[in-house]
Design a protein around this motif. Sequence first.
Motif, PDB file in Angstrom:
ATOM      1  N   TRP A 150       0.820  -1.221   0.000  1.00  0.00           N
ATOM      2  CA  TRP A 150       0.000   0.000   0.000  1.00  0.00           C
ATOM      3  C   TRP A 150       0.845   1.258   0.000  1.00  0.00           C
ATOM      4  O   TRP A 150       0.337   2.350  -0.191  1.00  0.00           O
ATOM      5  N   TRP A 151       2.165   1.097   0.207  1.00  0.00           N
ATOM      6  CA  TRP A 151       3.101   2.220   0.102  1.00  0.00           C
ATOM      7  C   TRP A 151       3.529   2.428  -1.355  1.00  0.00           C
ATOM      8  O   TRP A 151       4.264   3.357  -1.667  1.00  0.00           O
ATOM      9  N   ASP A 152       3.082   1.510  -2.227  1.00  0.00           N
ATOM     10  CA  ASP A 152       3.594   1.438  -3.599  1.00  0.00           C
ATOM     11  C   ASP A 152       2.492   1.834  -4.601  1.00  0.00           C
ATOM     12  O   ASP A 152       1.518   1.104  -4.791  1.00  0.00           O
ATOM     13  N   ALA A 153       2.672   2.994  -5.263  1.00  0.00           N
ATOM     14  CA  ALA A 153       1.651   3.503  -6.198  1.00  0.00           C
ATOM     15  C   ALA A 153       1.402   2.528  -7.347  1.00  0.00           C
ATOM     16  O   ALA A 153       0.267   2.377  -7.801  1.00  0.00           O
ATOM     17  N   HIS A 154       2.446   1.847  -7.818  1.00  0.00           N
ATOM     18  CA  HIS A 154       2.281   0.922  -8.944  1.00  0.00           C
ATOM     19  C   HIS A 154       1.435  -0.280  -8.539  1.00  0.00           C
ATOM     20  O   HIS A 154       0.592  -0.746  -9.298  1.00  0.00           O
ATOM     21  N   TRP A 155       1.669  -0.765  -7.347  1.00  0.00           N
ATOM     22  CA  TRP A 155       0.874  -1.907  -6.871  1.00  0.00           C
ATOM     23  C   TRP A 155      -0.607  -1.491  -6.758  1.00  0.00           C
ATOM     24  O   TRP A 155      -1.495  -2.233  -7.171  1.00  0.00           O
ATOM     25  N   ILE A 156      -0.850  -0.293  -6.226  1.00  0.00           N
ATOM     26  CA  ILE A 156      -2.242   0.176  -6.079  1.00  0.00           C
ATOM     27  C   ILE A 156      -2.895   0.300  -7.453  1.00  0.00           C
ATOM     28  O   ILE A 156      -4.047  -0.088  -7.656  1.00  0.00           O
ATOM     29  N   GLN A 157      -2.133   0.808  -8.423  1.00  0.00           N
ATOM     30  CA  GLN A 157      -2.665   0.925  -9.784  1.00  0.00           C
ATOM     31  C   GLN A 157      -3.036  -0.462 -10.323  1.00  0.00           C
ATOM     32  O   GLN A 157      -4.143  -0.678 -10.813  1.00  0.00           O
ATOM     33  N   ASP A 158      -2.112  -1.411 -10.205  1.00  0.00           N
ATOM     34  CA  ASP A 158      -2.317  -2.743 -10.793  1.00  0.00           C
ATOM     35  C   ASP A 158      -3.412  -3.537 -10.102  1.00  0.00           C
ATOM     36  O   ASP A 158      -4.106  -4.327 -10.735  1.00  0.00           O
ATOM     37  N   HIS A 159      -3.529  -3.384  -8.789  1.00  0.00           N
ATOM     38  CA  HIS A 159      -4.446  -4.246  -8.046  1.00  0.00           C
ATOM     39  C   HIS A 159      -5.772  -3.585  -7.704  1.00  0.00           C
ATOM     40  O   HIS A 159      -6.757  -4.272  -7.510  1.00  0.00           O
ATOM     41  N   VAL A 160      -5.779  -2.261  -7.595  1.00  0.00           N
ATOM     42  CA  VAL A 160      -6.997  -1.576  -7.143  1.00  0.00           C
ATOM     43  C   VAL A 160      -7.547  -0.653  -8.238  1.00  0.00           C
ATOM     44  O   VAL A 160      -8.630  -0.888  -8.774  1.00  0.00           O
ATOM     45  N   ALA A 161      -6.760   0.376  -8.596  1.00  0.00           N
ATOM     46  CA  ALA A 161      -7.277   1.432  -9.470  1.00  0.00           C
ATOM     47  C   ALA A 161      -7.608   0.921 -10.871  1.00  0.00           C
ATOM     48  O   ALA A 161      -8.463   1.478 -11.559  1.00  0.00           O
ATOM     49  N   ARG A 162      -6.953  -0.135 -11.311  1.00  0.00           N
ATOM     50  CA  ARG A 162      -7.234  -0.719 -12.627  1.00  0.00           C
ATOM     51  C   ARG A 162      -8.612  -1.396 -12.638  1.00  0.00           C
ATOM     52  O   ARG A 162      -9.231  -1.542 -13.686  1.00  0.00           O
ATOM     53  N   ARG A 163      -9.094  -1.796 -11.474  1.00  0.00           N
ATOM     54  CA  ARG A 163     -10.317  -2.597 -11.417  1.00  0.00           C
ATOM     55  C   ARG A 163     -11.536  -1.823 -10.914  1.00  0.00           C
ATOM     56  O   ARG A 163     -12.665  -2.225 -11.195  1.00  0.00           O
ATOM     57  N   VAL A 164     -11.319  -0.782 -10.121  1.00  0.00           N
ATOM     58  CA  VAL A 164     -12.445   0.034  -9.625  1.00  0.00           C
ATOM     59  C   VAL A 164     -12.070   1.509  -9.735  1.00  0.00           C
ATOM     60  O   VAL A 164     -10.900   1.848  -9.821  1.00  0.00           O
ATOM     61  N   ASP A 165     -13.083   2.360  -9.706  1.00  0.00           N
ATOM     62  CA  ASP A 165     -12.841   3.810  -9.718  1.00  0.00           C
ATOM     63  C   ASP A 165     -12.255   4.227  -8.379  1.00  0.00           C
ATOM     64  O   ASP A 165     -12.866   4.021  -7.326  1.00  0.00           O
ATOM     65  N   LEU A 166     -11.065   4.823  -8.424  1.00  0.00           N
ATOM     66  CA  LEU A 166     -10.435   5.348  -7.215  1.00  0.00           C
ATOM     67  C   LEU A 166     -10.223   6.841  -7.484  1.00  0.00           C
ATOM     68  O   LEU A 166      -9.178   7.249  -7.996  1.00  0.00           O
ATOM     69  N   PRO A 167     -11.266   7.658  -7.195  1.00  0.00           N
ATOM     70  CA  PRO A 167     -11.234   9.065  -7.625  1.00  0.00           C
ATOM     71  C   PRO A 167     -10.005   9.791  -7.105  1.00  0.00           C
ATOM     72  O   PRO A 167      -9.647   9.671  -5.943  1.00  0.00           O
ATOM     73  N   GLY A 168      -9.353  10.526  -8.004  1.00  0.00           N
ATOM     74  CA  GLY A 168      -8.216  11.353  -7.612  1.00  0.00           C
ATOM     75  C   GLY A 168      -6.895  10.618  -7.585  1.00  0.00           C
ATOM     76  O   GLY A 168      -5.855  11.236  -7.322  1.00  0.00           O
ATOM     77  N   PHE A 169      -6.914   9.297  -7.850  1.00  0.00           N
ATOM     78  CA  PHE A 169      -5.656   8.557  -7.759  1.00  0.00           C
ATOM     79  C   PHE A 169      -4.862   8.690  -9.051  1.00  0.00           C
ATOM     80  O   PHE A 169      -5.388   8.502 -10.144  1.00  0.00           O
ATOM     81  N   HIS A 170      -3.575   9.040  -8.930  1.00  0.00           N
ATOM     82  CA  HIS A 170      -2.676   9.064 -10.076  1.00  0.00           C
ATOM     83  C   HIS A 170      -1.473   8.223  -9.731  1.00  0.00           C
ATOM     84  O   HIS A 170      -0.919   8.367  -8.653  1.00  0.00           O
ATOM     85  N   LYS A 171      -1.127   7.362 -10.656  1.00  0.00           N
ATOM     86  CA  LYS A 171      -0.009   6.459 -10.429  1.00  0.00           C
ATOM     87  C   LYS A 171       1.273   7.254 -10.202  1.00  0.00           C
ATOM     88  O   LYS A 171       1.521   8.219 -10.872  1.00  0.00           O
TER      89      LYS A 171
END
Length: 433
Positions: free
Chosen positions: A412-433
Amino acid sequence: MRTHNVAANLLSLSLLLTLAGCGKPSLDVPAPLNTIGQATPVIAHVHDAHGVSKLTATVEQNGAGYEAWQSTAASKNADSTFSFTIGTKTTPQLHDGKAHLILEATSGGLLHGTSRWERDVNVVTQPPVISADSDQHYLYRGMADLATLNVTGAYTAAGIRVSNQDFRTWPMPGGKPGLFSLYAFAWNTPAGTTPLAFASNGTSGDVTTPLTVIFPKKEQPVYTQHEIQVTDQFMQKVLGELDPNGTGDPVARFVKINNEMRKANNQTLSDLRFKTADQFLWSQPFTRQSHSQAESTFADVRSYIYHGKKIDQQVHLGYDLAVTQHVGVEASNDGRIVWAAPLGIYGNCIVVDHGYGLQTIYGHLSRIDVHVDDMVKRSQIMGLSGMTGMAGGDHVHFAMQLDGVQIDPKEWWDAHWIQDHVARRVDLPGFHK
Ligand SMILES: [Zn+2]
């Protein structure tokens, strides 16, 4: 005298009526009953001093009434419990959809007073249908992941099941169709366990479908072994703080704290999963305490050594982050405070909810400067580090849990992991990799 006579007459009248059994029975259905399936159990308690002559269950649907059940014999007991089933097995005229259930109890007294209990119910005889995304889910022990799923038909529970742990499901954010579930492959889940998407509506067993998973054997985290030297000074500190009135063998008291209190504290933390927002409260990667050294990482296996002898072993489910004494403890991300109080071995403890069951935990503080329900911002100082609870030196015990299961925070400290596992699959408003 006149008033006295009226009162006396009223008294004898009510006495007469009571003896004659004019009263109404009281009728109570203790278990929730919102759905009727093929054969749904019903338990009803009836209280009446004169017993019960009859109990009936009627289901109304589309203007027709069906007698779903009727007691066969009167009961002379003041308290009677009726246990029976209703549903399409015995009332085949019912079909899936809205209905109305009425229970009616008739007193065993002379005037046969009646009482009613009624409720809108759903008739559900078909199991739900579930489907999960076709992604390949890479699983690592102690880590989290996200799956999307669809459930059609009525359901009362749905989510992802990993071994014996159920992770809730949520409607997709942004009003999109479908559901999603954040789930964890806990540090102690047996390798080879396949997470299942599940749904149930009480008609039969749960409906499940497996996720497509890859468990890269070579890249799994290796948990390291550590020895903690329990000095007399540390033991006295822990006992004085966490078992101040205890007596008896200090080692036994220490081991009891380290096991029973730890277990109870972890249960308290886990139960905080019910105080979670049904939205993402965050939009940036989580942060790690500034300038901190990790003295201990997730799922280290700790042997406790006292006078050269191993007295206990525990798994450490967090990071011990040290900076300097009394450093400002930073919120790892935006969220809401759901705990801000002492918590046994964790000392003065703060828990921040970030939504959808994701929460961060901060232990051993010397001072707490936030209150439950406060909203905090990422990197906001919430208090000062310390060594309260089971801590031998000043540090922040930082941990993370997902639906009550403690996970490794590092992804969860890793923006790329969040992109690949979370933001790619659901809307995470305001998130930028
Ligand atoms: Zn720790």
